[in-house]
Design an enzyme around this catalytic site. Structure first.
Site, PDB file in Angstrom:
ATOM      1  N   THR A 146     -29.977   0.933  10.128  1.00 39.75           N
ATOM      2  CA  THR A 146     -29.956  -0.518  10.330  1.00 39.75           C
ATOM      3  C   THR A 146     -30.688  -0.914  11.613  1.00 39.75           C
ATOM      4  OG1 THR A 146     -27.754  -0.142  11.256  1.00 39.75           O
ATOM      5  CG2 THR A 146     -27.856  -1.053   9.033  1.00 39.75           C
TER       6      THR A 146
ATOM      7  N   ASP B  70     -24.541  -2.315  21.364  1.00 37.15           N
ATOM      8  CA  ASP B  70     -24.966  -1.037  20.778  1.00 37.15           C
ATOM      9  C   ASP B  70     -25.663  -0.163  21.827  1.00 37.15           C
ATOM     10  OD1 ASP B  70     -24.047  -1.529  18.166  1.00 37.15           O
ATOM     11  OD2 ASP B  70     -25.840  -2.695  17.688  1.00 37.15           O
ATOM     12  N   GLY B  71     -26.429  -0.818  22.716  1.00 33.23           N
ATOM     13  CA  GLY B  71     -27.147  -0.079  23.770  1.00 33.23           C
ATOM     14  C   GLY B  71     -26.163   0.663  24.669  1.00 33.23           C
TER      15      GLY B  71
ATOM     16  N   TYR C  55     -34.218   0.493  14.120  1.00 33.12           N
ATOM     17  CA  TYR C  55     -35.686   0.451  14.036  1.00 33.12           C
ATOM     18  C   TYR C  55     -36.181   0.770  12.618  1.00 33.12           C
ATOM     19  CZ  TYR C  55     -40.509   1.357  15.613  1.00 33.12           C
ATOM     20  OH  TYR C  55     -41.861   1.328  15.789  1.00 33.12           O
ATOM     21  N   SER C  56     -35.540   1.733  11.983  1.00 32.59           N
ATOM     22  CA  SER C  56     -35.939   2.140  10.633  1.00 32.59           C
ATOM     23  C   SER C  56     -35.961   0.954   9.660  1.00 32.59           C
ATOM     24  CB  SER C  56     -34.953   3.213  10.142  1.00 32.59           C
ATOM     25  OG  SER C  56     -35.187   3.549   8.818  1.00 32.59           O
TER      26      SER C  56
END
Ligand code: NAD
Length: 268
Positions: free
Chosen positions: A159, A45-46, A161-162
């Site tokens: 999905t 993802d990064g 940090y939140s």
């Protein structure tokens, strides 16, 4: 067809990139990292977040394909051993894509007005001292916040940090923004809603920090540097991110795979 490749430098990724480069040549697909129609990311993802920010100025003209070389990511649909099938599909199929909302952050500071776009989220966090801020929705006063900070995320960022902050997982086809609190102070003196909120497409959130100056603003995991921030405005961007559709994993399967990982017999 012009294809860019963005990747990390792990050995398993470099092996996939080598194979991908050969397959592109075999299918007469042009590698063009400056003006691509399709951006293939290889990594996690990064890597996709990095590619998103790199190609943000061309966001209306590109679509993304994520290949993962670790475990299934949220933005990476293809497995490393499937790249030949992916390139084959790319060369044969009519382009089709699915699009997801982005977040626009407008910062008004002493050094001017700056506009940013986030794929996951942006946060405002006190460093050592408590963050003090007034929150407005659609220019109407909503609450006075005191605590560690606030996070505003996109549906695809819900999905990330939140979620760790207790936010809801939001289907990425919904055009919405979610604001979650980070360790708010709630007692007889200070009071916040203490629940994540989700705002509608035609709404926006404004945060006005108090007198203190020792806070940070982050965007998709990177710190933004501005002196004397006066106001932050969050709204759904007029741009979207597009992903190639031919192997787009069912969103709830992805959530189940990432966070639960049990089948219906109770086995991992
Ligand atoms: P990173 O690149 O090390 O990523 C941290 C983890 O977040 C990775 O496992 C990554 O796969 C996952 N991730 C990224 N985007 C995601 C998404 N949309 N849905 C589900 N998982 C996702 O960390 P970084 O470079 O510091 O920041 C990148 C992103 O990682 C941030 O935008 C943030 O959302 C997330 N992150 C989360 C936490 C947390 O949950 N406490 C902490 C740091 C970063």
């Amino acid at each position: 067809m012009r294809v860019a490749i963005v990747y990390n430098h792990r050995p398993e990724t470099l092996a996939v990139v080598q194979e991908l480069e050969k397959l592109l040549v075999a299918h007469r697909i042009v590698r063009n990292d400056d003006h691509p129609e399709v951006v293939v990311t290889v990594g996690g993802d990064g890597t996709l977040l990095k590619a998103f920010h790199r190609y943000l100025p061309q966001i209306d003209h590109v679509r993304f394909i994520g290949v993962h070389t670790g475990h299934l990511g949220f933005y990476t649909d293809w497995r490393n051993y499937d790249v030949d099938r992916m390139v084959d599909a790319l060369s044969r199929r009519q382009p089709s894509s699915v699009s997801y909302p982005l977040l626009q952050l407008k910062i008004t500071a002493k050094d001017g007005v700056h506009v940013y776009t986030a794929l996951n989220e942006t946060t405002l966090k006190g460093i050592a001292k408590t963050l003090e801020a007034r929150v407005y929705i659609k220019n109407e006063f909503f609450e006075s916040f005191r605590g560690d900070g606030l996070c505003v995320s996109t549906p695809t960022g819900s999905t990330a940090y939140s979620k760790s902050l207790g936010g809801a997982v939001i289907h990425p086809r919904l055009k919405a923004l979610q604001m979650t609190e980070i360790a708010s102070i709630n007692n007889r003196v200070f009071r916040t809603l203490s629940s994540p909120i989700v705002i509608a497409p035609d709404e926006w959130i404004t945060i006005i920090p108090g007198e203190m100056t020792d806070f940070v603003v982050t965007l998709d995991g990177h710190q933004l540097w501005h002196r004397q921030i006066e106001k932050l405005e969050y709204r759904i961007s007029s741009h979207v991110i597009r992903f190639d559709k031919f192997e787009h994993t069912h969103f709830w399967s992805r959530v189940e795979d990432a966070f639960i990982g049990w089948d219906d017999t109770g086995q991992k």
